[in-house]
Design a protein around this motif. Structure first.
Motif, PDB file in Angstrom:
ATOM      1  N   ASP A 116      22.843  76.033  59.255  1.00  0.00           N
ATOM      2  CA  ASP A 116      24.074  76.782  58.994  1.00  0.00           C
ATOM      3  C   ASP A 116      25.264  75.854  58.784  1.00  0.00           C
ATOM      4  O   ASP A 116      26.179  76.176  58.009  1.00  0.00           O
ATOM      5  N   ALA A 117      25.273  74.699  59.439  1.00  0.00           N
ATOM      6  CA  ALA A 117      26.356  73.741  59.204  1.00  0.00           C
ATOM      7  C   ALA A 117      26.340  73.246  57.768  1.00  0.00           C
ATOM      8  O   ALA A 117      27.393  73.046  57.148  1.00  0.00           O
ATOM      9  N   LEU A 118      25.153  73.074  57.201  1.00  0.00           N
ATOM     10  CA  LEU A 118      25.057  72.670  55.800  1.00  0.00           C
ATOM     11  C   LEU A 118      25.549  73.774  54.867  1.00  0.00           C
ATOM     12  O   LEU A 118      26.174  73.487  53.844  1.00  0.00           O
ATOM     13  N   THR A 119      25.294  75.016  55.209  1.00  0.00           N
ATOM     14  CA  THR A 119      25.826  76.115  54.414  1.00  0.00           C
ATOM     15  C   THR A 119      27.343  76.069  54.391  1.00  0.00           C
ATOM     16  O   THR A 119      27.975  76.223  53.335  1.00  0.00           O
ATOM     17  N   PRO A 131      34.559  83.529  45.262  1.00  0.00           N
ATOM     18  CA  PRO A 131      34.859  84.274  46.498  1.00  0.00           C
ATOM     19  C   PRO A 131      33.633  84.867  47.180  1.00  0.00           C
ATOM     20  O   PRO A 131      33.650  85.081  48.388  1.00  0.00           O
ATOM     21  N   GLU A 132      32.567  85.129  46.420  1.00  0.00           N
ATOM     22  CA  GLU A 132      31.386  85.711  47.041  1.00  0.00           C
ATOM     23  C   GLU A 132      30.764  84.774  48.075  1.00  0.00           C
ATOM     24  O   GLU A 132      30.054  85.213  48.982  1.00  0.00           O
ATOM     25  N   ASP A 133      31.038  83.469  47.957  1.00  0.00           N
ATOM     26  CA  ASP A 133      30.514  82.519  48.928  1.00  0.00           C
ATOM     27  C   ASP A 133      31.204  82.639  50.275  1.00  0.00           C
ATOM     28  O   ASP A 133      30.678  82.174  51.287  1.00  0.00           O
ATOM     29  N   ALA A 134      32.382  83.227  50.310  1.00  0.00           N
ATOM     30  CA  ALA A 134      33.111  83.345  51.574  1.00  0.00           C
ATOM     31  C   ALA A 134      32.308  84.125  52.603  1.00  0.00           C
ATOM     32  O   ALA A 134      32.318  83.798  53.796  1.00  0.00           O
ATOM     33  N   GLY A 135      31.605  85.159  52.155  1.00  0.00           N
ATOM     34  CA  GLY A 135      30.792  85.937  53.080  1.00  0.00           C
ATOM     35  C   GLY A 135      29.652  85.128  53.659  1.00  0.00           C
ATOM     36  O   GLY A 135      29.338  85.232  54.853  1.00  0.00           O
ATOM     37  N   LEU A 136      29.028  84.294  52.840  1.00  0.00           N
ATOM     38  CA  LEU A 136      27.939  83.452  53.328  1.00  0.00           C
ATOM     39  C   LEU A 136      28.443  82.433  54.338  1.00  0.00           C
ATOM     40  O   LEU A 136      27.773  82.146  55.337  1.00  0.00           O
ATOM     41  N   VAL A 137      29.622  81.865  54.074  1.00  0.00           N
ATOM     42  CA  VAL A 137      30.214  80.905  55.016  1.00  0.00           C
ATOM     43  C   VAL A 137      30.538  81.604  56.333  1.00  0.00           C
ATOM     44  O   VAL A 137      30.254  81.066  57.418  1.00  0.00           O
ATOM     45  N   LEU A 144      26.671  80.009  64.090  1.00  0.00           N
ATOM     46  CA  LEU A 144      26.869  78.710  64.754  1.00  0.00           C
ATOM     47  C   LEU A 144      27.592  78.831  66.091  1.00  0.00           C
ATOM     48  O   LEU A 144      27.536  77.893  66.897  1.00  0.00           O
ATOM     49  N   VAL A 145      28.257  79.923  66.333  1.00  0.00           N
ATOM     50  CA  VAL A 145      29.051  80.036  67.560  1.00  0.00           C
ATOM     51  C   VAL A 145      28.183  79.856  68.802  1.00  0.00           C
ATOM     52  O   VAL A 145      28.545  79.108  69.727  1.00  0.00           O
ATOM     53  N   ARG A 146      27.041  80.498  68.839  1.00  0.00           N
ATOM     54  CA  ARG A 146      26.196  80.416  70.035  1.00  0.00           C
ATOM     55  C   ARG A 146      25.694  78.993  70.296  1.00  0.00           C
ATOM     56  O   ARG A 146      25.857  78.477  71.410  1.00  0.00           O
ATOM     57  N   PRO A 147      25.071  78.293  69.328  1.00  0.00           N
ATOM     58  CA  PRO A 147      24.622  76.930  69.626  1.00  0.00           C
ATOM     59  C   PRO A 147      25.769  75.964  69.884  1.00  0.00           C
ATOM     60  O   PRO A 147      25.633  75.047  70.705  1.00  0.00           O
ATOM     61  N   LEU A 148      26.900  76.147  69.213  1.00  0.00           N
ATOM     62  CA  LEU A 148      28.032  75.270  69.493  1.00  0.00           C
ATOM     63  C   LEU A 148      28.607  75.533  70.885  1.00  0.00           C
ATOM     64  O   LEU A 148      29.112  74.610  71.528  1.00  0.00           O
ATOM     65  N   LYS A 149      28.508  76.764  71.363  1.00  0.00           N
ATOM     66  CA  LYS A 149      28.961  77.058  72.733  1.00  0.00           C
ATOM     67  C   LYS A 149      28.108  76.303  73.748  1.00  0.00           C
ATOM     68  O   LYS A 149      28.612  75.824  74.770  1.00  0.00           O
ATOM     69  N   VAL A 150      26.814  76.191  73.488  1.00  0.00           N
ATOM     70  CA  VAL A 150      25.936  75.401  74.364  1.00  0.00           C
ATOM     71  C   VAL A 150      26.403  73.954  74.408  1.00  0.00           C
ATOM     72  O   VAL A 150      26.516  73.340  75.471  1.00  0.00           O
ATOM     73  N   LEU A 151      26.681  73.388  73.238  1.00  0.00           N
ATOM     74  CA  LEU A 151      27.159  72.010  73.163  1.00  0.00           C
ATOM     75  C   LEU A 151      28.526  71.869  73.823  1.00  0.00           C
ATOM     76  O   LEU A 151      28.781  70.914  74.560  1.00  0.00           O
ATOM     77  N   GLU A 152      29.417  72.811  73.568  1.00  0.00           N
ATOM     78  CA  GLU A 152      30.760  72.782  74.159  1.00  0.00           C
ATOM     79  C   GLU A 152      30.695  72.808  75.682  1.00  0.00           C
ATOM     80  O   GLU A 152      31.389  72.033  76.358  1.00  0.00           O
ATOM     81  N   ILE A 176      25.174  65.774  62.538  1.00  0.00           N
ATOM     82  CA  ILE A 176      24.876  67.163  62.188  1.00  0.00           C
ATOM     83  C   ILE A 176      26.140  68.017  62.271  1.00  0.00           C
ATOM     84  O   ILE A 176      26.453  68.769  61.341  1.00  0.00           O
ATOM     85  N   VAL A 177      26.883  67.896  63.364  1.00  0.00           N
ATOM     86  CA  VAL A 177      28.097  68.695  63.540  1.00  0.00           C
ATOM     87  C   VAL A 177      29.138  68.339  62.481  1.00  0.00           C
ATOM     88  O   VAL A 177      29.938  69.185  62.070  1.00  0.00           O
ATOM     89  N   ARG A 178      29.113  67.091  62.011  1.00  0.00           N
ATOM     90  CA  ARG A 178      30.071  66.658  60.984  1.00  0.00           C
ATOM     91  C   ARG A 178      30.079  67.578  59.774  1.00  0.00           C
ATOM     92  O   ARG A 178      31.125  67.787  59.139  1.00  0.00           O
ATOM     93  N   TYR A 179      28.940  68.157  59.443  1.00  0.00           N
ATOM     94  CA  TYR A 179      28.871  69.013  58.268  1.00  0.00           C
ATOM     95  C   TYR A 179      29.847  70.188  58.349  1.00  0.00           C
ATOM     96  O   TYR A 179      30.343  70.662  57.324  1.00  0.00           O
ATOM     97  N   ALA A 180      30.110  70.655  59.553  1.00  0.00           N
ATOM     98  CA  ALA A 180      30.970  71.840  59.718  1.00  0.00           C
ATOM     99  C   ALA A 180      32.333  71.507  60.292  1.00  0.00           C
ATOM    100  O   ALA A 180      33.136  72.411  60.502  1.00  0.00           O
ATOM    101  N   GLN A 181      32.630  70.242  60.526  1.00  0.00           N
ATOM    102  CA  GLN A 181      33.815  69.899  61.302  1.00  0.00           C
ATOM    103  C   GLN A 181      35.127  70.250  60.609  1.00  0.00           C
ATOM    104  O   GLN A 181      36.149  70.428  61.277  1.00  0.00           O
TER     105      GLN A 181
END
Length: 218
Positions: A116-119, A131-137, A144-152, A176-181
């Motif tokens: 999902d970070a790559l997406t 604009p249609e990509d905004a929904g996918l992002v 990503l919220v749940r796995p990032l909460k584990v890391l946080e 890995i996290v850099r992709y979404a930073q």
């Protein structure tokens, strides 16, 4: 000498960063991703992931690949974990438990965060023109919220992932996290991750890798 096959604008960046951390000399063979070329199979095409010579090393046609004293190894996390075990000092595991934890965090990043970070990375900058990509992002960011909460939660009480020091687990996860930073709406609620990521990327070895990455053609 270690031989690394792959351009720096790829997951080879993980291996390159680690080599700088370890002061480990390496020779880089700049294999480029075939999808970046107009015709990867043209006679004058540069060495790429569809080139027969490279496919002999990596039948999957994926970079990076390392050659280390007769060992041919693919998959970036396998490469970094191997090199950390062999040369790591403080960057590598000090015992079996640390070795297991370094694998745990690295694989958690690869399975729970990276797709999902790559997406987010690939589509976020396109949302203004498409604009249609905004929904996918937004959907990827929500997942990503749940796995990032584990890391946080872990980083809220630990400066680094394992042993109170920077290790290959931090390097793998940070890449890995850099992709979404740069996606502010996702990262803003995670101050411990942002502080940890900044500390990782302030390291001279990361800066050396990043300078080489920026020097390559996009």
């Amino acid at each position: 000498m270690l031989i690394l096959h792959g351009v720096t604008r790829s997951r080879a960046s993980r291996v390159i960063w680690l080599c700088h951390e370890l002061d480990l000399p390496f020779r880089q063979v700049p294999v480029i991703q075939a999808y970046r070329l107009a015709d990867a199979e043209a006679e004058d095409a540069p060495l790429n992931t569809r080139s027969p010579d490279f496919l002999a090393l990596s039948p999957a046609g994926a970079i990076p690949v390392i050659e280390d004293e007769g060992l041919v190894l693919t998959e970036s996390l396998a490469c970094t974990l191997h090199l950390a075990r062999k040369h790591g000092g403080p960057t590598g595991p000090q015992d079996y438990a640390e070795d297991a934890l370094m694998g745990q965090w690295s694989f958690y990043g690869a399975t729970a965060i990276e797709p999902d970070a790559l997406t987010v990375l690939y589509l976020h900058d396109r949302t203004l023109s498409e604009p249609e990509d905004a929904g996918l992002v937004a959907e990827a960011a929500e997942r990503l919220v749940r796995p990032l909460k584990v890391l946080e939660d872990h980083l809220a009480t630990h400066a680094y992932l394992i042993g109170g020091r920077f290790t290959v687990a931090d390097l793998n996860m940070a890449e890995i996290v850099r992709y979404a930073q740069n996606y502010g709406p996702l990262m803003e609620p995670f101050p411990a991750i942002r502080a940890w990521l900044s500390a990782c990327q302030d390291r001279p070895a990361f800066q050396a890798m990043w300078a080489a990455r920026l020097a390559e053609p996009e």
